[in-house]
Design a protein around this motif. Sequence first.
Motif, PDB file in Angstrom:
ATOM      1  N   ASP A   1      22.390  28.541  11.565  1.00 16.47           N
ATOM      2  CA  ASP A   1      22.427  29.726  10.706  1.00 16.47           C
ATOM      3  C   ASP A   1      22.305  31.010  11.514  1.00 16.47           C
ATOM      4  O   ASP A   1      22.334  32.108  10.959  1.00 16.47           O
ATOM      5  CB  ASP A   1      21.329  29.665   9.628  1.00 16.47           C
ATOM      6  N   GLY A   2      22.185  30.881  12.829  1.00 16.91           N
ATOM      7  CA  GLY A   2      22.101  32.063  13.674  1.00 16.91           C
ATOM      8  C   GLY A   2      20.817  32.850  13.504  1.00 16.91           C
ATOM      9  O   GLY A   2      20.719  33.985  13.944  1.00 16.91           O
ATOM     10  N   ILE A   3      19.828  32.241  12.866  1.00 12.31           N
ATOM     11  CA  ILE A   3      18.580  32.954  12.566  1.00 12.31           C
ATOM     12  C   ILE A   3      17.399  32.192  13.159  1.00 12.31           C
ATOM     13  O   ILE A   3      17.253  30.983  12.930  1.00 12.31           O
ATOM     14  CB  ILE A   3      18.369  33.076  11.038  1.00 12.31           C
ATOM     15  N   GLY A   4      16.594  32.918  13.925  1.00 10.52           N
ATOM     16  CA  GLY A   4      15.291  32.391  14.314  1.00 10.52           C
ATOM     17  C   GLY A   4      15.288  31.141  15.172  1.00 10.52           C
ATOM     18  O   GLY A   4      14.358  30.349  15.090  1.00 10.52           O
ATOM     19  N   GLY A   5      16.314  30.943  15.992  1.00 12.73           N
ATOM     20  CA  GLY A   5      16.340  29.768  16.845  1.00 12.73           C
ATOM     21  C   GLY A   5      16.605  28.495  16.064  1.00 12.73           C
ATOM     22  O   GLY A   5      17.135  28.533  14.948  1.00 12.73           O
ATOM     23  N   THR A   6      16.220  27.345  16.648  1.00  9.73           N
ATOM     24  CA  THR A   6      16.491  26.043  16.047  1.00  9.73           C
ATOM     25  C   THR A   6      15.297  25.617  15.197  1.00  9.73           C
ATOM     26  O   THR A   6      14.239  25.295  15.726  1.00  9.73           O
ATOM     27  CB  THR A   6      16.768  25.008  17.153  1.00  9.73           C
ATOM     28  N   THR A   7      15.495  25.661  13.891  1.00 10.71           N
ATOM     29  CA  THR A   7      14.373  25.425  12.982  1.00 10.71           C
ATOM     30  C   THR A   7      14.732  24.340  11.964  1.00 10.71           C
ATOM     31  O   THR A   7      15.831  23.795  11.975  1.00 10.71           O
ATOM     32  CB  THR A   7      14.015  26.703  12.196  1.00 10.71           C
TER      33      THR A   7
ATOM     34  N   ASN B   1      21.362  26.304  16.538  1.00 11.88           N
ATOM     35  CA  ASN B   1      20.896  27.369  15.637  1.00 11.88           C
ATOM     36  C   ASN B   1      22.035  27.679  14.672  1.00 11.88           C
ATOM     37  O   ASN B   1      22.725  28.682  14.784  1.00 11.88           O
ATOM     38  CB  ASN B   1      20.521  28.586  16.485  1.00 11.88           C
TER      39      ASN B   1
ATOM     40  N   ASP C   1      17.875  24.812  10.010  1.00 15.07           N
ATOM     41  CA  ASP C   1      19.104  24.329  10.643  1.00 15.07           C
ATOM     42  C   ASP C   1      19.288  22.836  10.375  1.00 15.07           C
ATOM     43  O   ASP C   1      20.406  22.360  10.206  1.00 15.07           O
ATOM     44  CB  ASP C   1      19.066  24.630  12.142  1.00 15.07           C
TER      45      ASP C   1
HETATM   46 CA   LIG Z   1      18.199  28.848  12.911  1.00 16.82          CA
END
Ligand SMILES: [Ca+2]
Length: 302
Positions: free
Chosen positions: A212-218, A210, A221
């Motif tokens: 960008d530290g946002i919203g889990g692994t997307t 993750n 990323d």
């Molecule tokens: Ca993320």
Amino acid sequence: MSITRFAAAVASLLGAATSYAVTLNPVADTWVQNANFANNAADANVRVKNQNNQLNDRVSFFKFEGATIPVASDVARFSVTISAFTAPTNMTFQLFGIPDGGANEDFDAGALTFDNTGYTDQSVDNNVNDALFAGGAPLATGQIVAANPIGTTVTFSSPALLNFVTANPTTSHLSFALTTSTIADSVFLSFYSAEGATPPALSAFEFVTNFDGIGGTTLNDFTILRNHYLNTGAVNADGDANFDGTVNHEDFFLWRTAFLGGGGSVAALEGLSLPVPEPASSACAVALSVSAIALRRRRRAT
Ligand SMILES: [Ca+2]
Ligand SMILES: [Ca+2]
Ligand SMILES: [Ca+2]
Ligand SMILES: [Ca+2]
């Protein structure tokens, strides 16, 4: 949602990546030499050597405070950096773990000698009694070659090292012995000690995808990883999932595993591609995103 839970959720979304990776330097280290009772605790170097006549046999000891090691770590690494290397030769090193509660686990670097470590033994081929260490065998081995210059870092990493590090009680030290199985009479090898320019390091971390530290692994990323692909000197926020300083196919595999594991669709992978700069690494990249690369080649061919 309570304020506490809300704060925890925000912290989770912000994804403080540093909490997943810990790098420690020794709280004490020293080297001991057969037939030499000098105190080397404050030396800027630690040394290893293995001689036919045994007199200059040298073994190094390192002690870390391991309370902050993440118990769910995926990887552990120990590293030392060459500070002197004359009459160089190819060498193999063995990293041993001192058992919890074992002799000199909390050693006094100012008092340790070849005679009193409890582990060093000039009568065996690697200068230490393997059976007295955790698991009765090296946790990991490392190599250098004669051509390696000063400043070369030797890294030790293995499942046994990971297990030793993560199973350590927080009340106990993480202590190691470093020796060489290479018999070479004239080589003079030193690594920087805790007092030296590039201290030994023990690191342990969980893979973090993750970026960008946002919203889990997307897919965001993935974009970060792609934008830094094959960069060195990289940090986790650049897409370095395994904290080795480089963004490459290994980080992509970790991202992909986490993306799919978190419910991401295989279809979403179809349109992705990574830079393919050279034939040597293209085999890996092709394996990562076959469909994307196949599509690009077809387009180029037409
Ligand atoms: Ca993320
Ligand atoms: Ca020292
Ligand atoms: Ca311990
Ligand atoms: Ca990496």
